[in-house]
Scaffold this active site. Structure first.
Site, PDB file in Angstrom:
ATOM      1  N   LYS A 257      -3.186  -6.525 -14.946  1.00 27.89           N
ATOM      2  CA  LYS A 257      -3.468  -7.809 -14.273  1.00 27.89           C
ATOM      3  C   LYS A 257      -4.926  -7.841 -13.800  1.00 27.89           C
ATOM      4  O   LYS A 257      -5.345  -6.998 -13.015  1.00 27.89           O
ATOM      5  CB  LYS A 257      -2.523  -7.989 -13.072  1.00 27.89           C
ATOM      6  CG  LYS A 257      -2.864  -9.199 -12.189  1.00 27.89           C
ATOM      7  CD  LYS A 257      -1.894  -9.362 -11.014  1.00 27.89           C
ATOM      8  CE  LYS A 257      -2.330 -10.472 -10.061  1.00 27.89           C
ATOM      9  NZ  LYS A 257      -1.462 -10.622  -8.882  1.00 27.89           N
ATOM     10  N   ASP A 262      -7.908 -13.677  -5.862  1.00 32.75           N
ATOM     11  CA  ASP A 262      -6.667 -14.446  -5.752  1.00 32.75           C
ATOM     12  C   ASP A 262      -6.652 -15.207  -4.429  1.00 32.75           C
ATOM     13  O   ASP A 262      -6.265 -14.656  -3.393  1.00 32.75           O
ATOM     14  CB  ASP A 262      -5.458 -13.498  -5.853  1.00 32.75           C
ATOM     15  CG  ASP A 262      -4.131 -14.258  -5.772  1.00 32.75           C
ATOM     16  OD1 ASP A 262      -4.149 -15.505  -5.846  1.00 32.75           O
ATOM     17  OD2 ASP A 262      -3.082 -13.589  -5.650  1.00 32.75           O
ATOM     18  N   LYS A 269      -3.620 -19.044   0.160  1.00 37.43           N
ATOM     19  CA  LYS A 269      -3.121 -17.990   1.058  1.00 37.43           C
ATOM     20  C   LYS A 269      -3.564 -18.282   2.491  1.00 37.43           C
ATOM     21  O   LYS A 269      -4.658 -18.811   2.706  1.00 37.43           O
ATOM     22  CB  LYS A 269      -3.685 -16.628   0.629  1.00 37.43           C
ATOM     23  CG  LYS A 269      -3.037 -16.056  -0.613  1.00 37.43           C
ATOM     24  CD  LYS A 269      -3.615 -14.686  -0.939  1.00 37.43           C
ATOM     25  CE  LYS A 269      -3.042 -14.124  -2.230  1.00 37.43           C
ATOM     26  NZ  LYS A 269      -1.608 -13.764  -2.130  1.00 37.43           N
ATOM     27  N   ASP A 280      -7.364  -7.791  -6.747  1.00 34.72           N
ATOM     28  CA  ASP A 280      -6.214  -8.242  -7.539  1.00 34.72           C
ATOM     29  C   ASP A 280      -6.421  -8.018  -9.047  1.00 34.72           C
ATOM     30  O   ASP A 280      -5.609  -8.453  -9.862  1.00 34.72           O
ATOM     31  CB  ASP A 280      -5.935  -9.722  -7.223  1.00 34.72           C
ATOM     32  CG  ASP A 280      -4.453 -10.072  -7.325  1.00 34.72           C
ATOM     33  OD1 ASP A 280      -3.631  -9.138  -7.284  1.00 34.72           O
ATOM     34  OD2 ASP A 280      -4.140 -11.267  -7.461  1.00 34.72           O
ATOM     35  N   ASP A 339       0.503 -19.232  -6.197  1.00 36.23           N
ATOM     36  CA  ASP A 339       0.108 -17.889  -5.760  1.00 36.23           C
ATOM     37  C   ASP A 339       0.855 -16.794  -6.535  1.00 36.23           C
ATOM     38  O   ASP A 339       0.510 -15.625  -6.455  1.00 36.23           O
ATOM     39  CB  ASP A 339       0.348 -17.744  -4.249  1.00 36.23           C
ATOM     40  CG  ASP A 339      -0.420 -16.571  -3.660  1.00 36.23           C
ATOM     41  OD1 ASP A 339      -1.282 -16.017  -4.367  1.00 36.23           O
ATOM     42  OD2 ASP A 339      -0.158 -16.217  -2.490  1.00 36.23           O
ATOM     43  N   GLU A 341       0.580 -16.020  -9.529  1.00 32.65           N
ATOM     44  CA  GLU A 341      -0.230 -16.202 -10.743  1.00 32.65           C
ATOM     45  C   GLU A 341      -0.243 -14.973 -11.640  1.00 32.65           C
ATOM     46  O   GLU A 341      -0.416 -15.085 -12.845  1.00 32.65           O
ATOM     47  CB  GLU A 341      -1.667 -16.590 -10.355  1.00 32.65           C
ATOM     48  CG  GLU A 341      -2.601 -15.433  -9.993  1.00 32.65           C
ATOM     49  CD  GLU A 341      -2.154 -14.613  -8.785  1.00 32.65           C
ATOM     50  OE1 GLU A 341      -1.375 -15.141  -7.972  1.00 32.65           O
ATOM     51  OE2 GLU A 341      -2.567 -13.443  -8.678  1.00 32.65           O
ATOM     52  N   ARG A 343       2.110 -12.908 -12.591  1.00 28.89           N
ATOM     53  CA  ARG A 343       3.181 -12.858 -13.603  1.00 28.89           C
ATOM     54  C   ARG A 343       2.899 -13.826 -14.741  1.00 28.89           C
ATOM     55  O   ARG A 343       3.347 -13.624 -15.864  1.00 28.89           O
ATOM     56  CB  ARG A 343       4.537 -13.128 -12.929  1.00 28.89           C
ATOM     57  CG  ARG A 343       4.669 -14.474 -12.293  1.00 28.89           C
ATOM     58  CD  ARG A 343       5.824 -14.529 -11.309  1.00 28.89           C
ATOM     59  NE  ARG A 343       5.492 -13.889 -10.027  1.00 28.89           N
ATOM     60  CZ  ARG A 343       6.359 -13.741  -9.025  1.00 28.89           C
ATOM     61  NH1 ARG A 343       7.603 -14.171  -9.139  1.00 28.89           N
ATOM     62  NH2 ARG A 343       5.982 -13.150  -7.911  1.00 28.89           N
TER      63      ARG A 343
HETATM   64  N1  BES Z   1      -1.913 -10.689  -5.591  1.00 25.26           N
HETATM   65  C1  BES Z   1      -0.758 -11.055  -4.879  1.00 25.26           C
HETATM   66  C2  BES Z   1       0.091  -9.853  -4.438  1.00 25.26           C
HETATM   67  C3  BES Z   1      -0.567  -8.932  -3.447  1.00 25.26           C
HETATM   68  C4  BES Z   1      -0.342  -9.081  -2.092  1.00 25.26           C
HETATM   69  C5  BES Z   1      -1.361  -7.883  -3.867  1.00 25.26           C
HETATM   70  C6  BES Z   1      -0.931  -8.234  -1.183  1.00 25.26           C
HETATM   71  C7  BES Z   1      -1.939  -7.030  -2.964  1.00 25.26           C
HETATM   72  C8  BES Z   1      -1.734  -7.191  -1.618  1.00 25.26           C
HETATM   73  C9  BES Z   1       0.149 -11.964  -5.743  1.00 25.26           C
HETATM   74  O1  BES Z   1      -0.517 -12.749  -6.660  1.00 25.26           O
HETATM   75  C10 BES Z   1       0.872 -12.872  -4.818  1.00 25.26           C
HETATM   76  O2  BES Z   1       0.219 -13.651  -4.175  1.00 25.26           O
HETATM   77  N2  BES Z   1       2.197 -12.746  -4.767  1.00 25.26           N
HETATM   78  C11 BES Z   1       2.992 -13.544  -3.912  1.00 25.26           C
HETATM   79  C12 BES Z   1       4.192 -13.993  -4.692  1.00 25.26           C
HETATM   80  C13 BES Z   1       5.003 -15.074  -4.028  1.00 25.26           C
HETATM   81  C14 BES Z   1       4.216 -16.373  -3.996  1.00 25.26           C
HETATM   82  C15 BES Z   1       6.298 -15.275  -4.773  1.00 25.26           C
HETATM   83  C16 BES Z   1       3.418 -12.665  -2.728  1.00 25.26           C
HETATM   84  O3  BES Z   1       3.599 -11.467  -2.910  1.00 25.26           O
HETATM   85  O4  BES Z   1       3.497 -13.190  -1.634  1.00 25.26           O
HETATM   86 ZN    ZN Z   2      -2.340 -11.996  -7.331  1.00 25.27          ZN
HETATM   87 ZN    ZN Z   3      -1.161 -14.610  -5.841  1.00 24.08          ZN
END
Ligand code: BES
Ligand code: ZN
Ligand code: ZN
Length: 489
Positions: A257, A262, A269, A280, A339, A341, A343
């Site tokens: 990834k 992000d 966020k 990220d 968010d 993104e 996947r």
């Molecule tokens: N890049 C984030 C996940 C992440 C969070 C990585 C903290 C490192 C530290 C990912 O893209 C994300 O935002 N995931 C969301 C998914 C949700 C919207 C279903 C999450 O984990 O909150």
């Molecule tokens: Zn991310």
């Molecule tokens: Zn994200």
């Protein structure tokens, strides 16, 4: 700069000598080292307990200017990781004293419950990784990395393990490359630039490099990836690295990834640590650095790295929640949350890898979910796979390298959670519960019957605090793990 040495401590001129000490057992064979340890233990403040250290200068009998004794604690608790950490601390200690080289005494194999090869590997890794600090953007560099790191062994051992130093140096060089990419600020690694940086490193190692720009991605219908990139002024890239040895055993594909920043997109966020979202792209960094390392090590497998790189930003062009897109694999996806993104870019990359390379094994690395951090904390990655052998090998490599992975489940009935009313799938479930699992299940919809594993590195990819052999920033997690794994596949 890393080597195994057998020297006469009475004669050799040494700037700084480091001796690890157990509190309840002599772990050294050499008489001189053993008597030096006895001298150190006569000082009240030093018992060899964990975190104990003491420096003695100009001791008679040896020509070393300074001798640093580092406590390892109880013998029973000693393992490869405590030696790795000790070596990292040794190097940092010596750097602080403004020395430029170090000789570290290796405990005697016969006195340890750990094989010498494991001891040497761990100590070399700790020392090399502890020698690195990310200070590219500091005008005044306070950290002067050591020029030489030597390990004191006997003559036979130096001969037997001569090649080890070069392999470990190469793997750690890869880890450090990944660390530097992850720590780099997001304004200097926007997709075009990050792709160019990967390309230039890879070309030097004679990897085959292909880069798809936005036009090529549109033409080839990378719909999910383009949807994530839509909000950013920086255009997406897909980087493909190929390591092709003459008589390959298998084809293994790694997918990483690569979200260079992000923001969350339209689902912006709200957390305070947004600046950390430069990390990220740690999966991409680990995959690119692993391919570069595999080339340097002349590994025997066909290895492909598929690296989707985008920036996730909100704007008038950004993808909206509610939009439905068509992925490279053909399935349609309703965007429940912009968010989620990671996947989306991964499914296009996984489909591309499987369709075009038919690999025996495909493994993706991704900072995919905050939920995985909630489940396993900041130091352990989540490993998902339907293939028990592959999962077991990943766990074993994690134990070996201390890049720890914990197997997570992929329950069939949870698949209901990622159904959509309007499209084939929704990119988010209605519930936050089990977020790391539902993300992995979403990916699993795109791997067909290929043996696949997903490693969620959201926690261990980035260090907020300095530790024994890693500074604040990217940890390079995944490079040592995958290099170890490649030897098992
Ligand atoms: N890049 C984030 C996940 C992440 C969070 C990585 C903290 C490192 C530290 C990912 O893209 C994300 O935002 N995931 C969301 C998914 C949700 C919207 C279903 C999450 O984990 O909150
Ligand atoms: Zn991310
Ligand atoms: Zn994200």
């Amino acid at each position: 700069m890393l080597s195994l040495k057998s020297v006469d401590l009475k004669k050799a001129k040494i700037e700084s000598l480091v001796i690890p000490v157990c509190e309840d057992k002599n772990i050294h064979d050499d008489n001189i080292i053993s008597s030096l340890v006895d001298t150190a233990k006569k000082v009240k403040a030093f018992k060899g307990e964990k975190e104990d250290d003491i420096v003695l200068y100009h001791l008679s009998d040896v020509k070393a200017e300074s001798i640093i004794f580092l406590g390892l604690g109880k013998f029973e608790k000693l393992d490869a990781e405590s030696l790795r950490a000790m070596a990292g601390k040794a190097v940092k200690n010596v750097i602080k004293k403004k020395y430029t080289e170090v000789l570290i005494a290796v405990p005697a194999a016969a006195k340890m419950n750990i094989r010498l090869k494991i001891v040497l590997e761990a100590m070399m890794e700790g020392a090399l990784l502890g020698n690195h600090l990310y200070d590219r953007y500091k005008k005044e560099k306070k950290h002067r990395s050591l020029r030489r790191i030597d390990f004191l062994v006997n003559a036979d051992e130096a001969k037997t393990y001569k090649k080890l130093a070069s392999r470990i140096s190469t793997v750690c060089r890869g880890t450090i490359l990944a660390r530097e990419w992850v720590s780099m600020p997001p304004n200097d690694k926007r997709p075009e630039f990050f792709a160019k940086s990967i390309e230039s490193h890879a070309r030097k190692e004679n990897l085959n490099v292909t880069v798809f720009n936005e036009k090529a991605l549109k033409q080839k219908k990378f719909g999910a990836m383009l949807a994530v990139a839509a909000g950013s002024l920086s255009k997406p890239r897909l980087v493909i690295l190929e390591h092709k040895p003459a008589k390959p055993k298998k084809t293994i594909a790694f997918v990483g990834k690569g979200v260079t920043f992000d923001s969350g997109g339209i689902n912006l966020k709200t957390t305070a640590s947004l600046s950390e979202m430069k990390m990220d792209m740690a999966g991409a960094a680990a995959v690119a650095a692993t391919l570069i390392t595999a080339a340097r090590l002349h590994l025997k497998h066909n290895i492909v790295g598929i690296i989707p790189i985008v920036e996730n930003m909100p704007s008038g062009n950004a993808t909206r929640p509610g939009d439905i897109i068509q992925s490279y694999g053909g399935k349609t996806v309703e965007i429940g949350n912009t968010d989620a993104e990671g996947r989306l870019i991964l499914i296009d990359a996984l489909s591309y890898a499987i369709k075009n390379y038919r690999p025996q094994t495909v493994i993706d690395l991704a900072t995919l979910t905050g939920a995985c951090i909630v489940a396993l904390g900041e130091k352990i990655a989540g490993a998902f796979s339907f293939d028990d052998d592959l999962a077991e090998n990943i766990i074993l490599s994690g134990v070996n390298t201390h890049e720890r992975c914990w197997r997570m489940p992929l329950p069939e009935d949870y698949k209901d959670l990622i159904k959509s009313d309007f499209a084939d799938l929704n990119n988010v479930p209605a519930t936050r519960a089990g977020g790391a699992i539902t993300a992995a299940l979403f990916l699993s919809e795109f791997v067909k019957d290929t043996s696949w594993a997903h490693i969620d590195i959201a926690g261990p990819a980035y260090a907020k605090k300095e530790s024994a052999y890693c500074g604040v920033g990217g940890t390079g997690f995944g490079v040592r793990l995958l290099c170890d794994l490649l030897e098992r596949l």
